[in-house]
Write a protein that holds these residues in place. Structure first.
Motif, PDB file in Angstrom:
ATOM      1  N   PHE A  33     -18.465 -24.209  31.195  1.00 20.99           N
ATOM      2  CA  PHE A  33     -18.035 -24.294  29.795  1.00 20.99           C
ATOM      3  C   PHE A  33     -18.393 -23.001  29.067  1.00 20.99           C
ATOM      4  CE2 PHE A  33     -17.588 -28.951  29.783  1.00 20.99           C
ATOM      5  CZ  PHE A  33     -18.377 -29.295  30.869  1.00 20.99           C
ATOM      6  N   TYR A  35     -18.993 -21.802  25.014  1.00 22.04           N
ATOM      7  CA  TYR A  35     -19.160 -22.227  23.636  1.00 22.04           C
ATOM      8  C   TYR A  35     -19.378 -20.990  22.770  1.00 22.04           C
ATOM      9  CZ  TYR A  35     -20.156 -26.974  25.425  1.00 22.04           C
ATOM     10  OH  TYR A  35     -20.092 -28.204  26.045  1.00 22.04           O
ATOM     11  N   GLY A  42     -24.046 -25.078  15.036  1.00 24.39           N
ATOM     12  CA  GLY A  42     -24.218 -25.508  16.405  1.00 24.39           C
ATOM     13  C   GLY A  42     -23.137 -24.892  17.287  1.00 24.39           C
ATOM     14  N   PRO A  43     -23.328 -24.946  18.590  1.00 23.02           N
ATOM     15  CA  PRO A  43     -22.309 -24.418  19.499  1.00 23.02           C
ATOM     16  C   PRO A  43     -20.988 -25.163  19.333  1.00 23.02           C
ATOM     17  CG  PRO A  43     -24.381 -24.818  20.669  1.00 23.02           C
ATOM     18  CD  PRO A  43     -24.522 -25.436  19.315  1.00 23.02           C
ATOM     19  N   PHE A  45     -17.177 -25.709  21.217  1.00 25.33           N
ATOM     20  CA  PHE A  45     -16.481 -25.597  22.489  1.00 25.33           C
ATOM     21  C   PHE A  45     -15.318 -24.613  22.427  1.00 25.33           C
ATOM     22  CE2 PHE A  45     -14.582 -26.784  26.403  1.00 25.33           C
ATOM     23  CZ  PHE A  45     -13.227 -26.983  26.191  1.00 25.33           C
ATOM     24  N   ASP A  56      -9.148 -27.062  30.137  1.00 26.28           N
ATOM     25  CA  ASP A  56      -9.126 -27.287  28.700  1.00 26.28           C
ATOM     26  C   ASP A  56      -9.414 -25.961  28.014  1.00 26.28           C
ATOM     27  OD1 ASP A  56      -9.411 -28.092  26.051  1.00 26.28           O
ATOM     28  OD2 ASP A  56     -10.728 -29.784  26.502  1.00 26.28           O
ATOM     29  N   GLN A 106     -25.405 -30.538  31.270  1.00 28.68           N
ATOM     30  CA  GLN A 106     -24.977 -29.146  31.153  1.00 28.68           C
ATOM     31  C   GLN A 106     -26.210 -28.264  31.017  1.00 28.68           C
ATOM     32  OE1 GLN A 106     -21.832 -28.379  28.306  1.00 28.68           O
ATOM     33  NE2 GLN A 106     -20.812 -30.308  28.795  1.00 28.68           N
TER      34      GLN A 106
ATOM     35  N   GLU B  32     -21.217 -40.756  24.586  1.00 28.91           N
ATOM     36  CA  GLU B  32     -22.560 -40.454  25.084  1.00 28.91           C
ATOM     37  C   GLU B  32     -23.222 -39.553  24.047  1.00 28.91           C
ATOM     38  OE1 GLU B  32     -20.832 -39.229  29.236  1.00 28.91           O
ATOM     39  OE2 GLU B  32     -23.011 -39.381  29.392  1.00 28.91           O
ATOM     40  N   ARG B  90     -20.565 -36.578  23.572  1.00 31.96           N
ATOM     41  CA  ARG B  90     -19.472 -36.399  24.531  1.00 31.96           C
ATOM     42  C   ARG B  90     -18.675 -37.688  24.557  1.00 31.96           C
ATOM     43  NH1 ARG B  90     -21.449 -34.232  29.793  1.00 31.96           N
ATOM     44  NH2 ARG B  90     -22.229 -36.338  30.208  1.00 31.96           N
ATOM     45  N   ARG B  95     -12.880 -35.771  28.724  1.00 34.53           N
ATOM     46  CA  ARG B  95     -13.209 -34.414  28.292  1.00 34.53           C
ATOM     47  C   ARG B  95     -14.716 -34.254  28.353  1.00 34.53           C
ATOM     48  NH1 ARG B  95     -13.468 -31.745  22.540  1.00 34.53           N
ATOM     49  NH2 ARG B  95     -12.912 -29.605  22.988  1.00 34.53           N
ATOM     50  N   ARG B  96     -15.183 -33.253  29.084  1.00 39.31           N
ATOM     51  CA  ARG B  96     -16.617 -33.157  29.332  1.00 39.31           C
ATOM     52  C   ARG B  96     -17.348 -32.262  28.342  1.00 39.31           C
ATOM     53  NH1 ARG B  96     -14.289 -33.675  34.454  1.00 39.31           N
ATOM     54  NH2 ARG B  96     -15.093 -35.478  35.585  1.00 39.31           N
ATOM     55  N   ALA B  97     -16.605 -31.634  27.453  1.00 36.55           N
ATOM     56  CA  ALA B  97     -17.251 -30.731  26.508  1.00 36.55           C
ATOM     57  C   ALA B  97     -18.095 -31.515  25.519  1.00 36.55           C
ATOM     58  CB  ALA B  97     -16.205 -29.905  25.765  1.00 36.55           C
ATOM     59  N   LEU B  98     -19.133 -30.882  25.029  1.00 38.05           N
ATOM     60  CA  LEU B  98     -20.011 -31.470  24.035  1.00 38.05           C
ATOM     61  C   LEU B  98     -19.590 -31.038  22.641  1.00 38.05           C
ATOM     62  CD1 LEU B  98     -23.365 -30.730  25.868  1.00 38.05           C
ATOM     63  CD2 LEU B  98     -22.378 -32.996  25.513  1.00 38.05           C
ATOM     64  N   PHE B 100     -21.345 -30.541  19.079  1.00 38.55           N
ATOM     65  CA  PHE B 100     -22.696 -30.395  18.538  1.00 38.55           C
ATOM     66  C   PHE B 100     -22.710 -30.543  17.022  1.00 38.55           C
ATOM     67  CE2 PHE B 100     -25.371 -28.909  22.013  1.00 38.55           C
ATOM     68  CZ  PHE B 100     -24.453 -28.491  22.948  1.00 38.55           C
TER      69      PHE B 100
END
Lengths: 117, 110
Positions: A33, A35, A42-43, A45, A56, A106, B32, B90, B95-98, B100
């Motif tokens: 990933f 970011y 915050g970070p 994506f 993606d 992660q 999550e 998440r 989609r696995r991106a977080l 924040f």
């Protein structure tokens, strides 16, 4: 190495210059990933790879941003014609896909701080 | 759209005092939730996740679906807890991106 590494750690670019940021994920990690973290935020994506496939890229802010991971390991984030608003810390993270959620953790690199003058 | 809100930029407490870092989220399914921590001059690292229901370094967090909150708590703060704390989400759609929150800086004073 034990963790995710990124280079360079700091980059100063003049507006309009192209930059390339490198990420070395943890060996064997399938997911990678990118970011972007602006000051005080915050970070956020940018893009996601599973092996060499970019699955993606919905977070890339403009067509000046391009990422690749040609052999499913090292990844490069390229920013063309940098602008002042691109100044941020760019974080790379990798994770090992498994059948159990615990393997989706992660692991983050130290980041590259980009300053565009 | 998914969103994470951390209403406090800075939380300052004295050593030994209880700590609660607030996190609220919006998501239409069952997400999550995670807490990440960044100590000075170190990289972002996972502190805990709601699925594990564990206590790490004395911190706990309970997912409250009714209030859509995932507050981080510790009964007695230590100076070494001083750091930036980020709540992250998440989704469960693959989609696995977080996503924040903007982070809360915790300062524990002696």
């Amino acid at each position: 190495g034990a963790g995710v590494s990124q280079s360079p750690r700091y980059k100063v670019a003049k507006r309009g210059q192209d930059v390339a940021l490198r990420c070395d994920p943890i060996s064997g990690h399938v997911s990678l990933f990118w970011y972007q973290q602006a000051l005080g935020q915050g970070p956020e994506f940018l893009t996601y790879f599973q092996n060499e496939a970019q699955l993606d890229k919905s977070g890339l802010p403009s067509d000046r941003f391009f990422a690749e991971r040609p052999e499913g390991s090292v990844s490069t984030l390229k920013i063309q014609r940098t602008q002042q608003e691109d100044s941020a810390v760019y974080l790379c993270a990798s994770s090992l896909i498994g059948y159990r959620t615990v393997r989706h953790e992660q692991f983050f690199g130290p980041g590259t701080r980009l300053t565009v003058l | 759209a998914q969103r994470v809100t951390q209403p406090e930029k800075l939380l300052s407490v004295f050593k030994g005092a209880p700590v609660e870092l607030k996190c609220n989220y919006s998501y239409s399914g069952s997400p999550e939730l995670f807490w990440y921590v960044q100590y000075s001059r170190q990289r972002l690292q996972l502190l805990l996740r709601h699925i594990s229901r564990e206590s790490i370094k004395g911190f706990t967090a309970d997912l409250n679906k009714g209030e859509t909150s995932f507050h981080l708590k510790k009964p007695f703060a230590q100076e070494e807890d001083s750091a930036m704390y980020y709540c992250a989400l998440r989704g469960n759609t693959g989609r696995r991106a977080l996503t924040f929150g903007s982070g809360t800086r915790l300062q524990v004073q002696p």
